[in-house]
Design a protein around this motif. Sequence first.
Motif, PDB file in Angstrom:
ATOM      1  N   GLU A 141      -5.143   4.402  -3.467  1.00  0.00           N
ATOM      2  CA  GLU A 141      -5.632   3.254  -2.692  1.00  0.00           C
ATOM      3  C   GLU A 141      -7.156   3.142  -2.778  1.00  0.00           C
ATOM      4  O   GLU A 141      -7.698   2.036  -2.853  1.00  0.00           O
ATOM      5  N   ASP A 142      -7.847   4.277  -2.787  1.00  0.00           N
ATOM      6  CA  ASP A 142      -9.310   4.265  -2.896  1.00  0.00           C
ATOM      7  C   ASP A 142      -9.756   3.729  -4.256  1.00  0.00           C
ATOM      8  O   ASP A 142     -10.673   2.906  -4.336  1.00  0.00           O
ATOM      9  N   THR A 168      -0.070   3.919   1.402  1.00  0.00           N
ATOM     10  CA  THR A 168      -0.403   4.656   2.614  1.00  0.00           C
ATOM     11  C   THR A 168      -0.384   3.806   3.881  1.00  0.00           C
ATOM     12  O   THR A 168      -0.342   4.352   4.972  1.00  0.00           O
ATOM     13  N   ARG A 216      -2.726  -1.499  -8.485  1.00  0.00           N
ATOM     14  CA  ARG A 216      -2.077  -0.349  -7.860  1.00  0.00           C
ATOM     15  C   ARG A 216      -0.990   0.204  -8.785  1.00  0.00           C
ATOM     16  O   ARG A 216      -0.869   1.408  -8.972  1.00  0.00           O
ATOM     17  N   GLU A 226      -4.400  -7.061  -6.882  1.00  0.00           N
ATOM     18  CA  GLU A 226      -4.419  -5.745  -6.247  1.00  0.00           C
ATOM     19  C   GLU A 226      -3.105  -5.007  -6.497  1.00  0.00           C
ATOM     20  O   GLU A 226      -3.105  -3.819  -6.808  1.00  0.00           O
ATOM     21  N   GLN A 266      -3.545   8.212  -1.045  1.00  0.00           N
ATOM     22  CA  GLN A 266      -4.795   7.638  -0.545  1.00  0.00           C
ATOM     23  C   GLN A 266      -5.833   7.528  -1.651  1.00  0.00           C
ATOM     24  O   GLN A 266      -6.596   6.560  -1.704  1.00  0.00           O
ATOM     25  N   PRO A 285      -6.150   1.028   4.432  1.00  0.00           N
ATOM     26  CA  PRO A 285      -6.999   0.437   3.390  1.00  0.00           C
ATOM     27  C   PRO A 285      -7.721   1.509   2.584  1.00  0.00           C
ATOM     28  O   PRO A 285      -8.089   2.563   3.100  1.00  0.00           O
ATOM     29  N   GLY A 286      -7.908   1.227   1.312  1.00  0.00           N
ATOM     30  CA  GLY A 286      -8.638   2.142   0.452  1.00  0.00           C
ATOM     31  C   GLY A 286     -10.119   2.118   0.739  1.00  0.00           C
ATOM     32  O   GLY A 286     -10.656   1.134   1.248  1.00  0.00           O
ATOM     33  N   SER A 316       0.838  -1.194   0.000  1.00  0.00           N
ATOM     34  CA  SER A 316       0.000   0.000   0.000  1.00  0.00           C
ATOM     35  C   SER A 316       0.876   1.248   0.000  1.00  0.00           C
ATOM     36  O   SER A 316       1.940   1.279   0.613  1.00  0.00           O
ATOM     37  N   VAL A 334      -8.050   1.749  -6.227  1.00  0.00           N
ATOM     38  CA  VAL A 334      -7.718   0.317  -6.251  1.00  0.00           C
ATOM     39  C   VAL A 334      -8.762  -0.480  -5.466  1.00  0.00           C
ATOM     40  O   VAL A 334      -9.206  -1.539  -5.911  1.00  0.00           O
ATOM     41  N   ALA A 335      -9.182   0.045  -4.319  1.00  0.00           N
ATOM     42  CA  ALA A 335     -10.218  -0.641  -3.526  1.00  0.00           C
ATOM     43  C   ALA A 335     -11.504  -0.771  -4.342  1.00  0.00           C
ATOM     44  O   ALA A 335     -12.151  -1.821  -4.312  1.00  0.00           O
TER      45      ALA A 335
END
Length: 158
Positions: free
Chosen positions: A146-147, A40, A95, A91, A143, A43-44, A38, A149-150
């Motif tokens: 990450e969001d 960050t 990313r 994932e 972030q 978690p995203g 990650s 990617v989530a």
Amino acid sequence: MKIAFLAAAAIALTATGVTAEIVKPQDVAYVDGAVATSLTGTPGNAENGAVIMNKGAGNCIACHEVTALNHLPFHGEIGPMLDGVADRWSEAELRGIVANAKIMFEGSMMPSFYKTSGFTRLGDAYTGKAHPEGEVKPLLTAQEIEDVVAYLMTLKYD
């Protein structure tokens, strides 16, 4: 009880100075285009990722179609459809693609969303002048990457 415990844990971590370190764009470790860890340590947020897919510097649907976002107008056809993308890529691969697709796909038209150097003739908005040295910011924050990617990880056929 559970909430009190979580709150106490958060306070303890803050008090001890233990926080997630944000990986700077120049320090991202790409392995065959993928980024395993990650950016960050947090978690995203898939819900925020869906918003980024449609707005601001993200605006992924300008080039990609996403059936789950069909309520939004103007899906593009330049990039591949993103339905089932989490079935095709891990994932870490997603990313890496979002951060800098050009590492995995040389010649890609996709913007490098987490890059701050190595540009050719980077302009300063609409001024007609070069961007001031050292002031280049990535299109998306760590972030936000990450969001997104989530959110992409929710796009499965299953």
